[in-house]
Scaffold this motif. Structure first.
Motif, PDB file in Angstrom:
ATOM      1  N   PHE A 100       0.784  -1.383  -0.016  1.00 21.04           N
ATOM      2  CA  PHE A 100      -0.471   0.089   0.110  1.00 21.04           C
ATOM      3  C   PHE A 100       0.701   0.853  -0.119  1.00 21.04           C
ATOM      4  O   PHE A 100       0.115   2.266   0.160  1.00 21.04           O
ATOM      5  N   SER A 101       2.088   1.353   0.172  1.00 19.20           N
ATOM      6  CA  SER A 101       2.867   2.132   0.645  1.00 19.20           C
ATOM      7  C   SER A 101       3.039   2.823  -0.523  1.00 19.20           C
ATOM      8  O   SER A 101       3.514   4.078  -0.945  1.00 19.20           O
ATOM      9  N   THR A 102       3.600   1.809  -1.818  1.00 18.86           N
ATOM     10  CA  THR A 102       3.786   2.480  -3.221  1.00 18.86           C
ATOM     11  C   THR A 102       2.910   2.606  -4.209  1.00 18.86           C
ATOM     12  O   THR A 102       2.712   3.230  -4.614  1.00 18.86           O
ATOM     13  N   GLY A 103       1.895   2.085  -2.874  1.00 15.20           N
ATOM     14  CA  GLY A 103       0.344   2.638  -4.325  1.00 15.20           C
ATOM     15  C   GLY A 103       0.192   3.763  -3.912  1.00 15.20           C
ATOM     16  O   GLY A 103      -1.392   4.942  -5.079  1.00 15.20           O
ATOM     17  N   PHE A 104       0.213   4.160  -3.000  1.00 13.25           N
ATOM     18  CA  PHE A 104      -0.118   6.243  -2.520  1.00 13.25           C
ATOM     19  C   PHE A 104       0.203   6.726  -2.460  1.00 13.25           C
ATOM     20  O   PHE A 104       0.543   7.465  -3.225  1.00 13.25           O
ATOM     21  N   LYS A 105       1.639   6.542  -1.955  1.00 16.13           N
ATOM     22  CA  LYS A 105       2.709   7.652  -1.860  1.00 16.13           C
ATOM     23  C   LYS A 105       2.832   8.164  -3.397  1.00 16.13           C
ATOM     24  O   LYS A 105       3.479   9.044  -4.157  1.00 16.13           O
ATOM     25  N   PRO A 106       4.009   7.150  -4.604  1.00 12.33           N
ATOM     26  CA  PRO A 106       4.302   7.886  -6.432  1.00 12.33           C
ATOM     27  C   PRO A 106       2.935   7.923  -6.224  1.00 12.33           C
ATOM     28  O   PRO A 106       2.922   9.437  -7.458  1.00 12.33           O
ATOM     29  N   THR A 107       1.412   8.081  -6.711  1.00 18.38           N
ATOM     30  CA  THR A 107       0.929   8.194  -6.931  1.00 18.38           C
ATOM     31  C   THR A 107      -0.045   9.203  -6.509  1.00 18.38           C
ATOM     32  O   THR A 107      -0.199  10.561  -7.565  1.00 18.38           O
ATOM     33  N   GLY A 108       0.549  10.115  -4.990  1.00 22.33           N
ATOM     34  CA  GLY A 108      -0.144  11.629  -5.090  1.00 22.33           C
ATOM     35  C   GLY A 108       1.188  12.297  -5.708  1.00 22.33           C
ATOM     36  O   GLY A 108       1.316  13.286  -6.229  1.00 22.33           O
ATOM     37  N   THR A 109       2.245  11.937  -5.326  1.00 19.82           N
ATOM     38  CA  THR A 109       3.892  12.611  -5.717  1.00 19.82           C
ATOM     39  C   THR A 109       3.576  13.041  -7.156  1.00 19.82           C
ATOM     40  O   THR A 109       3.898  13.867  -7.522  1.00 19.82           O
ATOM     41  N   ALA A 110       3.312  11.955  -8.089  1.00 16.31           N
ATOM     42  CA  ALA A 110       3.702  12.380  -9.872  1.00 16.31           C
ATOM     43  C   ALA A 110       2.069  13.991  -9.729  1.00 16.31           C
ATOM     44  O   ALA A 110       2.790  13.826 -10.965  1.00 16.31           O
ATOM     45  N   ALA A 111       1.315  12.948  -8.899  1.00 17.09           N
ATOM     46  CA  ALA A 111      -0.104  14.240  -9.474  1.00 17.09           C
ATOM     47  C   ALA A 111       0.055  16.114  -8.533  1.00 17.09           C
ATOM     48  O   ALA A 111       0.414  16.446  -9.656  1.00 17.09           O
ATOM     49  N   TYR A 112       1.441  15.585  -7.830  1.00 17.06           N
ATOM     50  CA  TYR A 112       1.815  16.622  -7.665  1.00 17.06           C
ATOM     51  C   TYR A 112       2.704  17.437  -8.445  1.00 17.06           C
ATOM     52  O   TYR A 112       2.571  18.940  -8.681  1.00 17.06           O
ATOM     53  N   VAL A 113       3.899  16.754  -8.326  1.00 18.32           N
ATOM     54  CA  VAL A 113       4.458  17.220  -9.729  1.00 18.32           C
ATOM     55  C   VAL A 113       4.291  18.007 -10.704  1.00 18.32           C
ATOM     56  O   VAL A 113       4.225  18.394 -11.233  1.00 18.32           O
ATOM     57  N   GLY A 114       2.808  17.021 -11.648  1.00 18.08           N
ATOM     58  CA  GLY A 114       2.062  17.815 -12.051  1.00 18.08           C
ATOM     59  C   GLY A 114       1.547  19.044 -12.567  1.00 18.08           C
ATOM     60  O   GLY A 114       0.962  19.610 -13.095  1.00 18.08           O
ATOM     61  N   ASP A 115       1.053  19.237 -11.284  1.00 18.04           N
ATOM     62  CA  ASP A 115       0.394  20.374 -11.022  1.00 18.04           C
ATOM     63  C   ASP A 115       1.406  21.679 -10.918  1.00 18.04           C
ATOM     64  O   ASP A 115       0.647  22.546 -11.340  1.00 18.04           O
ATOM     65  N   ILE A 116       2.185  21.388 -10.610  1.00 19.15           N
ATOM     66  CA  ILE A 116       3.694  22.250 -10.027  1.00 19.15           C
ATOM     67  C   ILE A 116       4.631  22.903 -11.426  1.00 19.15           C
ATOM     68  O   ILE A 116       4.889  23.533 -11.590  1.00 19.15           O
ATOM     69  N   ALA A 117       4.926  22.004 -12.009  1.00 23.08           N
ATOM     70  CA  ALA A 117       5.740  21.604 -12.716  1.00 23.08           C
ATOM     71  C   ALA A 117       5.296  22.393 -14.001  1.00 23.08           C
ATOM     72  O   ALA A 117       4.203  22.399 -14.170  1.00 23.08           O
ATOM     73  N   PRO A 118       6.021  23.220 -14.774  1.00 24.10           N
ATOM     74  CA  PRO A 118       5.540  23.854 -16.387  1.00 24.10           C
ATOM     75  C   PRO A 118       5.509  23.305 -17.149  1.00 24.10           C
ATOM     76  O   PRO A 118       5.627  21.778 -16.775  1.00 24.10           O
ATOM     77  N   LEU A 119       4.779  23.906 -17.983  1.00 28.65           N
ATOM     78  CA  LEU A 119       3.816  23.065 -19.193  1.00 28.65           C
ATOM     79  C   LEU A 119       4.961  22.316 -19.854  1.00 28.65           C
ATOM     80  O   LEU A 119       5.586  20.640 -20.736  1.00 28.65           O
ATOM     81  N   LEU A 120       6.143  22.963 -20.113  1.00 30.95           N
ATOM     82  CA  LEU A 120       7.224  22.857 -21.134  1.00 30.95           C
ATOM     83  C   LEU A 120       8.239  22.290 -20.656  1.00 30.95           C
ATOM     84  O   LEU A 120       9.379  22.658 -21.314  1.00 30.95           O
ATOM     85  N   LYS A 121       8.347  22.067 -19.363  1.00 29.74           N
ATOM     86  CA  LYS A 121       9.202  21.597 -18.929  1.00 29.74           C
ATOM     87  C   LYS A 121       9.192  20.155 -18.143  1.00 29.74           C
ATOM     88  O   LYS A 121       9.968  20.069 -16.428  1.00 29.74           O
ATOM     89  N   ARG A 122       8.059  19.197 -18.293  1.00 31.31           N
ATOM     90  CA  ARG A 122       7.344  18.705 -17.162  1.00 31.31           C
ATOM     91  C   ARG A 122       8.682  17.433 -17.584  1.00 31.31           C
ATOM     92  O   ARG A 122       9.133  16.915 -16.332  1.00 31.31           O
ATOM     93  N   GLY A 123       9.314  17.184 -18.165  1.00 32.06           N
ATOM     94  CA  GLY A 123      10.765  16.046 -18.789  1.00 32.06           C
ATOM     95  C   GLY A 123      11.217  16.133 -17.815  1.00 32.06           C
ATOM     96  O   GLY A 123      11.749  15.390 -16.716  1.00 32.06           O
TER      97      GLY A 123
END
Length: 410
Positions: A124-147
């Motif tokens: 459950f740890s990796t089922g939850f933590k990375p999902t929330g983290t990736a969504a968070y990065v997607g929220d705050i990362a500049p569109l043209l600098k996501r990679g």
């Protein structure tokens, strides 16, 4: 072919998103939290095969990873939905807390069934933590600098994966396995402390309700991210094989530290993540994946046919380069294609594919290996072939939904 996310808000936000900075305080807190989290659950992996053998479960080594990933995969739809409804931070806190609690229980496990049950819970740890983290990065990362953002973020996760196994094996040999487990728990709980003080990025949050746990097919499968998900599944089978067999391979070659292969491949992935992330922003996701999968195939062949420590570690270097290029590119590609209002769902679908790939790789590798070292070349040749199928998929089909951020226009 460029593929732009649909939605009335995309054009309006395009220019403001391109001007955002990557190195914000929230982003750095997230990176440090992930460093601790990945160190926590990776530091115990090299010692688990020997630990399981010591309690009479030597024939179940393939289940160490596959049971863990089974839970992670099953929990992804829940974590994705909760990340979109309740918030990114609560999902991350829950995942890191599970990791800390699970590590506290390992020292008290004395029978095989209890060990496997604990691995199921730990998933459950990796089922939850990375999902929330990736969504968070997607929220705050500049569109043209996501990679680039995923590459930088991946550096910290990779550092955790690098130092974790080395520290874990050192503590286990210098002190005890129990001390190693308690140290793992402490690192996970420190990650929770950091996360608890972070600002939530989900705008329209809801209070948790029991009906948030009601899952339908739309929560399990997001068709918009099919192509990166299939690519990830095929290229994660080698990772499952490595997690399962590298410790035994290390023992056979006379390596004193079972975590050295993991440390080597992770260090090799550090710098390349940043470079690959920027390259995928400039030249496209598929352009980078063509090279990353080539390195993954070469890594499996080199590792599987190793007859010396140096050849074995050379395979780890190739594996690190391939993984370091592959992960941030596919993660950014997934965020590109996800609906911004259901980003957690898209990321959850991607992670389900990841868990299926790792779980199948671990299960098949353990079964084909059968505790006979002479089977190693066949196992690694098999997963190399599966990774090559990933290259074929990207080249013939995946490029239809390629994204080249540097050429995007609203």
């Amino acid at each position: 072919m460029n593929y732009l996310p649909e939605g009335s808000t995309f054009t309006r936000r395009f220019f403001s998103m391109t001007q955002q900075k990557i190195y914000t305080w929230q982003f750095m807190l997230l990176c440090f939290s992930s460093l601790l989290f990945f160190s926590s659950f990776n530091m115990i992996i090299p010692e688990l095969p020997a630990f399981l053998t010591s309690i009479g479960g030597g024939d179940y080594k393939g289940l160490i990873i596959s049971v863990f990933t089974l839970t992670a995969g099953l929990s992804r739809p829940f974590s994705g939905k909760l990340a979109d409804k309740v918030g990114r931070v609560p999902v991350m806190v829950f995942g890191a807390t599970v990791s800390g609690l699970a590590a506290l229980v390992y020292p008290h496990v004395t029978v095989v069934w209890a060990f496997l049950l604990l691995r199921f819970f730990h998933g459950f740890s990796t089922g939850f933590k990375p999902t929330g983290t990736a969504a968070y990065v997607g929220d705050i990362a500049p569109l043209l600098k996501r990679g680039e953002a995923m590459g930088i973020f991946g550096l910290f996760g990779s550092m955790g994966m690098a130092i974790g196994p080395a520290i874990g094996s050192f503590i286990a040999s210098a002190a005890s396995l129990n001390t190693m487990f308690y140290t793992s728990s402490l690192m996970a709980l420190l990650s929770v402390v950091i996360l608890a003080g972070m600002r939530e990025t989900l705008v329209n949050r809801e209070k948790f309700r029991p009906d948030h746990l009601k899952i339908n097919w739309a929560d399990v499968y997001e068709p918009r991210v099919l192509y990166p998900s299939v690519t990830l599944l095929l290229t994660m089978l080698p990772f499952g094989a490595v997690l399962t067999l590298a410790p035994d391979f290390s023992d056979y070659l006379g390596m004193g530290n079972r975590g050295l292969y993991f440390t080597t491949f992770t260090i090799a992935s550090l710098g390349i993540r940043f470079i690959a992330g920027k390259a995928s922003d400039k030249y496209g996701r598929v352009a980078v994946l063509r090279f990353s999968i080539f390195f993954l195939v070469a890594a499996m062949i080199t590792t599987g046919f190793s007859t010396s420590v140096w050849q074995f570690l050379a395979g780890a270097v190739l594996f690190g380069i391939g993984t370091g290029m592959n992960s941030p590119t596919i993660y950014a590609w997934t965020i590109d294609l996800s609906d911004e209002h259901h980003r957690g769902r898209g990321i959850a679908t991607m992670y389900i594919a990841l868990e299926v790939g790792i779980g199948l790789g671990a299960l098949l590798a353990g079964w084909l290996y059968g505790n006979h070292f002479s089977h190693m070349p066949y196992v690694f040749s098999f997963v190399a072939f599966v990774a090559f199928l990933g290259w074929v998929f990207v080249e013939l089909i995946g490029k239809k939904k390629d994204v080249i951020p540097s050429q995007l226009r609203p």
